[in-house]
Motif scaffolding. Sequence first.
Motif, PDB file in Angstrom:
ATOM      1  N   TRP A  69       0.834  -1.213   0.000  1.00 27.99           N
ATOM      2  CA  TRP A  69       0.000   0.000   0.000  1.00 27.99           C
ATOM      3  C   TRP A  69       0.863   1.256   0.000  1.00 27.99           C
ATOM      4  O   TRP A  69       0.783   2.079  -0.913  1.00 27.99           O
ATOM      5  CB  TRP A  69      -0.914  -0.053   1.226  1.00 27.99           C
ATOM      6  N   HIS A  70       1.733   1.402   0.975  1.00 31.25           N
ATOM      7  CA  HIS A  70       2.455   2.662   1.141  1.00 31.25           C
ATOM      8  C   HIS A  70       3.611   2.836   0.176  1.00 31.25           C
ATOM      9  O   HIS A  70       3.931   3.945  -0.223  1.00 31.25           O
ATOM     10  CB  HIS A  70       2.898   2.807   2.606  1.00 31.25           C
ATOM     11  N   SER A  77      -5.168   4.956  -0.882  1.00 29.69           N
ATOM     12  CA  SER A  77      -5.632   5.759   0.269  1.00 29.69           C
ATOM     13  C   SER A  77      -6.920   6.502  -0.057  1.00 29.69           C
ATOM     14  O   SER A  77      -7.738   6.769   0.829  1.00 29.69           O
ATOM     15  CB  SER A  77      -4.546   6.758   0.676  1.00 29.69           C
ATOM     16  N   GLN A  78      -7.116   6.800  -1.340  1.00 32.63           N
ATOM     17  CA  GLN A  78      -8.347   7.517  -1.746  1.00 32.63           C
ATOM     18  C   GLN A  78      -9.447   6.555  -2.175  1.00 32.63           C
ATOM     19  O   GLN A  78     -10.504   6.977  -2.614  1.00 32.63           O
ATOM     20  CB  GLN A  78      -8.054   8.473  -2.924  1.00 32.63           C
ATOM     21  N   ASN A  79      -9.199   5.231  -2.075  1.00 36.49           N
ATOM     22  CA  ASN A  79     -10.179   4.269  -2.586  1.00 36.49           C
ATOM     23  C   ASN A  79     -11.021   3.663  -1.459  1.00 36.49           C
ATOM     24  O   ASN A  79     -10.513   2.870  -0.657  1.00 36.49           O
ATOM     25  CB  ASN A  79      -9.436   3.154  -3.339  1.00 36.49           C
ATOM     26  N   PRO A  80     -12.311   4.057  -1.372  1.00 42.51           N
ATOM     27  CA  PRO A  80     -13.150   3.547  -0.267  1.00 42.51           C
ATOM     28  C   PRO A  80     -13.254   2.020  -0.233  1.00 42.51           C
ATOM     29  O   PRO A  80     -13.317   1.429   0.845  1.00 42.51           O
ATOM     30  CB  PRO A  80     -14.524   4.173  -0.540  1.00 42.51           C
ATOM     31  N   PHE A  82     -10.899  -0.050  -0.897  1.00 42.13           N
ATOM     32  CA  PHE A  82      -9.696  -0.579  -0.250  1.00 42.13           C
ATOM     33  C   PHE A  82      -9.841  -0.466   1.270  1.00 42.13           C
ATOM     34  O   PHE A  82      -9.487  -1.387   2.012  1.00 42.13           O
ATOM     35  CB  PHE A  82      -8.449   0.170  -0.716  1.00 42.13           C
ATOM     36  N   HIS A  83     -10.422   0.641   1.722  1.00 41.57           N
ATOM     37  CA  HIS A  83     -10.622   0.801   3.174  1.00 41.57           C
ATOM     38  C   HIS A  83     -11.646  -0.208   3.672  1.00 41.57           C
ATOM     39  O   HIS A  83     -11.519  -0.721   4.789  1.00 41.57           O
ATOM     40  CB  HIS A  83     -11.027   2.246   3.493  1.00 41.57           C
ATOM     41  N   PHE A  84     -12.629  -0.522   2.822  1.00 39.48           N
ATOM     42  CA  PHE A  84     -13.599  -1.564   3.184  1.00 39.48           C
ATOM     43  C   PHE A  84     -12.880  -2.905   3.310  1.00 39.48           C
ATOM     44  O   PHE A  84     -13.156  -3.710   4.203  1.00 39.48           O
ATOM     45  CB  PHE A  84     -14.707  -1.627   2.121  1.00 39.48           C
ATOM     46  N   LYS A  85     -11.856  -3.151   2.415  1.00 38.79           N
ATOM     47  CA  LYS A  85     -11.057  -4.387   2.500  1.00 38.79           C
ATOM     48  C   LYS A  85     -10.365  -4.456   3.857  1.00 38.79           C
ATOM     49  O   LYS A  85     -10.350  -5.497   4.510  1.00 38.79           O
ATOM     50  CB  LYS A  85     -10.017  -4.414   1.365  1.00 38.79           C
ATOM     51  N   LEU A  86      -9.799  -3.321   4.294  1.00 42.30           N
ATOM     52  CA  LEU A  86      -9.109  -3.309   5.581  1.00 42.30           C
ATOM     53  C   LEU A  86     -10.082  -3.561   6.734  1.00 42.30           C
ATOM     54  O   LEU A  86      -9.751  -4.260   7.698  1.00 42.30           O
ATOM     55  CB  LEU A  86      -8.387  -1.973   5.772  1.00 42.30           C
ATOM     56  N   LEU A  87     -11.308  -3.019   6.620  1.00 40.41           N
ATOM     57  CA  LEU A  87     -12.331  -3.258   7.656  1.00 40.41           C
ATOM     58  C   LEU A  87     -12.671  -4.749   7.724  1.00 40.41           C
ATOM     59  O   LEU A  87     -12.717  -5.343   8.813  1.00 40.41           O
ATOM     60  CB  LEU A  87     -13.597  -2.446   7.355  1.00 40.41           C
TER      61      LEU A  87
END
Length: 134
Positions: A69-70, A77-80, A82-87
């Motif tokens: 990722w980093h 970081s701007q992709n919702p 991807f954040h849902f994947k982390l959740l």
Amino acid sequence: MFRTYLFLHLFFAIVWIGGMFFSLLALHPALRSADENCRKQVAQKALGRFFWAVWVSIVVLFITGMALWHKFRPDFSQNPLFHFKLLLFAIMVLNFLYIHAFLYRKRLTDQIPLFIGINLVLGTLIVMIITYIR
Ligand code: HEM
């Protein structure tokens, strides 16, 4: 380094999800025909070994995922999604903690398949999401 991170990430994703698939669709159905004592002993032994592989998978997926990722995909970081994947990953880890630290320790092996089923669905969702967004 990208390929090394990606290989480790994919390999341990396969270990975790593949192990859950085997446990649900091969191990537990096969154990149903065994007597209760034998079923609990075999499930306890097999799951005990698999669960240590899952802890290694969780650590490697997190470390390689953060690196991918980093270092290579800061755009995520701007992709919702991807954040849902982390959740979903966080929910999978908490669910697994309940399975290993409570159900397994209390030898409630007959209740474990349901919770492994939940993590198999969540893990499959994660693979669908990343296949879609990468
Ligand atoms: C159960 C947990 C997870 C599973 C099953 C999983 C699965 C995958 C898969 C199948 C890919 C596609 C690889 C490819 O590009 O061909 C991938 C990529 C990726 N994953 Fe995960 N992952 C998990 C957890 C994580 C975590 C916790 C993070 C971040 C902390 C993460 C970050 C990433 C990133 C950044 C990529 C993109 C790499 C690229 O550019 O292709 N993953 N993941």
